[in-house]
Design a protein around this motif. Structure first.
Motif, PDB file in Angstrom:
ATOM      1  N   TYR A  86       5.525  -4.057   7.235  1.00 32.79           N
ATOM      2  CA  TYR A  86       6.672  -3.452   6.549  1.00 32.79           C
ATOM      3  C   TYR A  86       6.523  -1.936   6.549  1.00 32.79           C
ATOM      4  O   TYR A  86       5.436  -1.412   6.314  1.00 32.79           O
ATOM      5  CB  TYR A  86       6.741  -3.980   5.115  1.00 32.79           C
ATOM      6  CG  TYR A  86       7.481  -3.087   4.126  1.00 32.79           C
ATOM      7  CD1 TYR A  86       8.872  -3.079   4.073  1.00 32.79           C
ATOM      8  CD2 TYR A  86       6.778  -2.241   3.262  1.00 32.79           C
ATOM      9  CE1 TYR A  86       9.536  -2.251   3.177  1.00 32.79           C
ATOM     10  CE2 TYR A  86       7.439  -1.415   2.360  1.00 32.79           C
ATOM     11  CZ  TYR A  86       8.825  -1.420   2.329  1.00 32.79           C
ATOM     12  OH  TYR A  86       9.485  -0.607   1.447  1.00 32.79           O
ATOM     13  N   VAL A  87       7.616  -1.243   6.829  1.00 27.59           N
ATOM     14  CA  VAL A  87       7.661   0.212   6.646  1.00 27.59           C
ATOM     15  C   VAL A  87       8.839   0.530   5.720  1.00 27.59           C
ATOM     16  O   VAL A  87       9.853  -0.171   5.736  1.00 27.59           O
ATOM     17  CB  VAL A  87       7.806   0.975   7.985  1.00 27.59           C
ATOM     18  CG1 VAL A  87       6.534   0.863   8.819  1.00 27.59           C
ATOM     19  CG2 VAL A  87       9.010   0.504   8.779  1.00 27.59           C
ATOM     20  N   PRO A  88       8.717   1.562   4.897  1.00 27.93           N
ATOM     21  CA  PRO A  88       9.764   1.833   3.910  1.00 27.93           C
ATOM     22  C   PRO A  88      10.964   2.570   4.495  1.00 27.93           C
ATOM     23  O   PRO A  88      10.836   3.350   5.445  1.00 27.93           O
ATOM     24  CB  PRO A  88       9.057   2.722   2.889  1.00 27.93           C
ATOM     25  CG  PRO A  88       7.987   3.414   3.667  1.00 27.93           C
ATOM     26  CD  PRO A  88       7.564   2.468   4.751  1.00 27.93           C
ATOM     27  N   GLY A  89      12.120   2.333   3.889  1.00 31.24           N
ATOM     28  CA  GLY A  89      13.324   3.095   4.207  1.00 31.24           C
ATOM     29  C   GLY A  89      13.668   4.011   3.047  1.00 31.24           C
ATOM     30  O   GLY A  89      12.995   3.991   2.003  1.00 31.24           O
ATOM     31  N   ASN A  90      14.745   4.784   3.201  1.00 29.87           N
ATOM     32  CA  ASN A  90      15.152   5.716   2.145  1.00 29.87           C
ATOM     33  C   ASN A  90      15.520   4.992   0.854  1.00 29.87           C
ATOM     34  O   ASN A  90      15.228   5.470  -0.240  1.00 29.87           O
ATOM     35  CB  ASN A  90      16.303   6.620   2.623  1.00 29.87           C
ATOM     36  CG  ASN A  90      17.461   5.847   3.198  1.00 29.87           C
ATOM     37  OD1 ASN A  90      17.280   4.982   4.050  1.00 29.87           O
ATOM     38  ND2 ASN A  90      18.673   6.150   2.756  1.00 29.87           N
TER      39      ASN A  90
ATOM     40  N   LEU B 264      14.057   3.500  -4.775  1.00 34.87           N
ATOM     41  CA  LEU B 264      13.704   2.469  -5.767  1.00 34.87           C
ATOM     42  C   LEU B 264      12.292   2.708  -6.293  1.00 34.87           C
ATOM     43  O   LEU B 264      12.034   2.566  -7.497  1.00 34.87           O
ATOM     44  CB  LEU B 264      13.812   1.071  -5.132  1.00 34.87           C
ATOM     45  CG  LEU B 264      13.399  -0.105  -6.024  1.00 34.87           C
ATOM     46  CD1 LEU B 264      14.233  -0.193  -7.291  1.00 34.87           C
ATOM     47  CD2 LEU B 264      13.486  -1.426  -5.240  1.00 34.87           C
ATOM     48  N   TYR B 265      11.384   3.104  -5.409  1.00 34.41           N
ATOM     49  CA  TYR B 265      10.009   3.420  -5.813  1.00 34.41           C
ATOM     50  C   TYR B 265      10.005   4.540  -6.850  1.00 34.41           C
ATOM     51  O   TYR B 265       9.356   4.426  -7.891  1.00 34.41           O
ATOM     52  CB  TYR B 265       9.209   3.811  -4.568  1.00 34.41           C
ATOM     53  CG  TYR B 265       7.816   4.324  -4.850  1.00 34.41           C
ATOM     54  CD1 TYR B 265       6.822   3.475  -5.348  1.00 34.41           C
ATOM     55  CD2 TYR B 265       7.475   5.654  -4.610  1.00 34.41           C
ATOM     56  CE1 TYR B 265       5.548   3.945  -5.601  1.00 34.41           C
ATOM     57  CE2 TYR B 265       6.200   6.130  -4.865  1.00 34.41           C
ATOM     58  CZ  TYR B 265       5.239   5.265  -5.356  1.00 34.41           C
ATOM     59  OH  TYR B 265       3.967   5.742  -5.607  1.00 34.41           O
ATOM     60  N   ARG B 266      10.754   5.603  -6.585  1.00 31.82           N
ATOM     61  CA  ARG B 266      10.801   6.730  -7.529  1.00 31.82           C
ATOM     62  C   ARG B 266      11.434   6.293  -8.853  1.00 31.82           C
ATOM     63  O   ARG B 266      10.994   6.702  -9.921  1.00 31.82           O
ATOM     64  CB  ARG B 266      11.566   7.910  -6.903  1.00 31.82           C
ATOM     65  CG  ARG B 266      10.748   8.571  -5.779  1.00 31.82           C
ATOM     66  CD  ARG B 266      11.427   9.799  -5.185  1.00 31.82           C
ATOM     67  NE  ARG B 266      12.521   9.460  -4.302  1.00 31.82           N
ATOM     68  CZ  ARG B 266      13.775   9.867  -4.457  1.00 31.82           C
ATOM     69  NH1 ARG B 266      14.104  10.642  -5.480  1.00 31.82           N
ATOM     70  NH2 ARG B 266      14.709   9.516  -3.604  1.00 31.82           N
ATOM     71  N   PHE B 267      12.441   5.435  -8.774  1.00 32.67           N
ATOM     72  CA  PHE B 267      13.060   4.897  -9.993  1.00 32.67           C
ATOM     73  C   PHE B 267      12.033   4.115 -10.817  1.00 32.67           C
ATOM     74  O   PHE B 267      11.924   4.291 -12.037  1.00 32.67           O
ATOM     75  CB  PHE B 267      14.248   4.001  -9.626  1.00 32.67           C
ATOM     76  CG  PHE B 267      14.809   3.229 -10.795  1.00 32.67           C
ATOM     77  CD1 PHE B 267      15.674   3.830 -11.696  1.00 32.67           C
ATOM     78  CD2 PHE B 267      14.447   1.898 -11.011  1.00 32.67           C
ATOM     79  CE1 PHE B 267      16.170   3.119 -12.787  1.00 32.67           C
ATOM     80  CE2 PHE B 267      14.940   1.186 -12.098  1.00 32.67           C
ATOM     81  CZ  PHE B 267      15.803   1.805 -12.982  1.00 32.67           C
TER      82      PHE B 267
ATOM     83  N   LEU C  26       3.685  -2.935  -2.725  1.00 37.85           N
ATOM     84  CA  LEU C  26       4.229  -3.044  -1.360  1.00 37.85           C
ATOM     85  C   LEU C  26       4.474  -1.656  -0.781  1.00 37.85           C
ATOM     86  O   LEU C  26       4.078  -1.349   0.337  1.00 37.85           O
ATOM     87  CB  LEU C  26       5.544  -3.844  -1.396  1.00 37.85           C
ATOM     88  CG  LEU C  26       6.306  -3.982  -0.079  1.00 37.85           C
ATOM     89  CD1 LEU C  26       5.549  -4.889   0.895  1.00 37.85           C
ATOM     90  CD2 LEU C  26       7.722  -4.538  -0.310  1.00 37.85           C
ATOM     91  N   TYR C  27       5.120  -0.801  -1.566  1.00 38.43           N
ATOM     92  CA  TYR C  27       5.488   0.533  -1.098  1.00 38.43           C
ATOM     93  C   TYR C  27       4.252   1.399  -0.850  1.00 38.43           C
ATOM     94  O   TYR C  27       4.139   2.055   0.188  1.00 38.43           O
ATOM     95  CB  TYR C  27       6.412   1.209  -2.120  1.00 38.43           C
ATOM     96  CG  TYR C  27       6.938   2.539  -1.636  1.00 38.43           C
ATOM     97  CD1 TYR C  27       8.135   2.624  -0.933  1.00 38.43           C
ATOM     98  CD2 TYR C  27       6.220   3.713  -1.851  1.00 38.43           C
ATOM     99  CE1 TYR C  27       8.604   3.837  -0.469  1.00 38.43           C
ATOM    100  CE2 TYR C  27       6.681   4.933  -1.391  1.00 38.43           C
ATOM    101  CZ  TYR C  27       7.879   4.989  -0.693  1.00 38.43           C
ATOM    102  OH  TYR C  27       8.320   6.198  -0.229  1.00 38.43           O
ATOM    103  N   GLU C  28       3.333   1.390  -1.802  1.00 38.84           N
ATOM    104  CA  GLU C  28       2.168   2.285  -1.682  1.00 38.84           C
ATOM    105  C   GLU C  28       1.214   1.863  -0.578  1.00 38.84           C
ATOM    106  O   GLU C  28       0.473   2.683  -0.046  1.00 38.84           O
ATOM    107  CB  GLU C  28       1.440   2.380  -3.033  1.00 38.84           C
ATOM    108  CG  GLU C  28       2.268   3.150  -4.062  1.00 38.84           C
ATOM    109  CD  GLU C  28       1.564   3.360  -5.389  1.00 38.84           C
ATOM    110  OE1 GLU C  28       0.536   2.700  -5.643  1.00 38.84           O
ATOM    111  OE2 GLU C  28       2.074   4.196  -6.177  1.00 38.84           O
TER     112      GLU C  28
END
Ligand SMILES: [Mn+2]
Length: 246
Positions: A71-75, A80-83, A120-122
């Motif tokens: 998985y790679v993140p999108g904008n 959502l991560y920052r939220f 997941l994101y980190e």
């Protein structure tokens, strides 16, 4: 390696499951895997606008944990991560639908989702270099000179594409078509900009066929370079497909 790379899902969980089945993945109590050991590649923008963003994150999180998906993140993932970190972000462009889904959960389930998504994101790289550097997956693509690089310029490019900071009269950001001048040896498979059909230019493939805008959810099978798509159940939104602008 054999990998099925899937474009921007944006909460379209029904289409995601239908596509996994069309690709030959089988479910063992909701955990998908391929009988021939194929892996999945997910180019980000899992959430927002579609009906089941939380369900899609849960599935992808499990697939990554089990070693069945990259998985790679999108904008949208970044926002959502920052939220979830508690930063002030505008609940627009679809984030409001994911937040509404979250609000409907119990406090315990909200905490569980938050932990899952942050992890997941980190743990995700900005882009994935696969198959002995012959394949790269990145949300909005990658320029040849950025391959192997990290940092803010690369992060902006993989999340938002080749933006100029200017906008079209309809308010959409101007994005340069970086793929036209890509002359690298590695395949770059990406999403972010909805197109009616998977678009191959040089050794790049845009696989975002606008599932959440009533197009299709598509997978590119690597190394076969075959496309498998399922029709979207969402209403068609013509103005989201740049090639249909008059
Ligand atoms: Mn995107």
């Amino acid at each position: 390696m054999k990998i099925d790379i899937i474009g921007d899902i944006h909460g379209c969980k029904v289409e995601f499951i239908e596509l996994l089945k069309a690709l030959g993945y089988i479910s063992d109590a909701g955990v998908y895997r391929h009988p021939n050991g194929r892996k999945l590649g997910l180019v980000g923008d899992l959430t927002d606008r579609g009906p089941d963003s939380i369900g899609v994150v849960r599935m992808v999180s499990q697939l990554v944990e089990n070693g069945n998906a990259y998985y790679v993140p999108g904008n949208h993932c970044n926002k959502l991560y920052r939220f979830l970190l508690g930063n002030k972000v505008q609940q627009t462009h679809g984030l409001e639908t994911t937040v509404a889904e979250l609000d409907a959960l119990s406090t315990k389930d909200q905490q569980c989702f938050r932990t899952k998504f942050i992890s997941l994101y980190e743990n995700a790289p900005l882009y994935q270099v696969l198959d002995n550097k012959r394949l790269i997956i990145a949300h909005a693509g990658l320029k040849k000179e950025f391959i192997g690089q990290q940092g803010n310029k690369v992060k902006t490019f993989v999340l938002y594409g080749d933006i100029t900071g200017e906008f079209h009269p309809n308010g959409m950001p101007i994005r340069r078509d970086w793929a036209q001048s890509y002359d690298g040896d590695a395949w770059i498979v990406y999403g972010h900009t909805p197109v009616r059909e998977v678009r191959v230019v040089n050794k790049t493939a845009n696989i975002d066929t606008g599932a959440v805008f009533g197009g299709k959810l598509s997978a590119l099978r690597y190394p076969e370079m075959e496309t498998v798509s399922v029709e979207s159940s969402m209403p068609f939104v013509k103005e989201k497909f740049r090639e249909l602008w008059d």
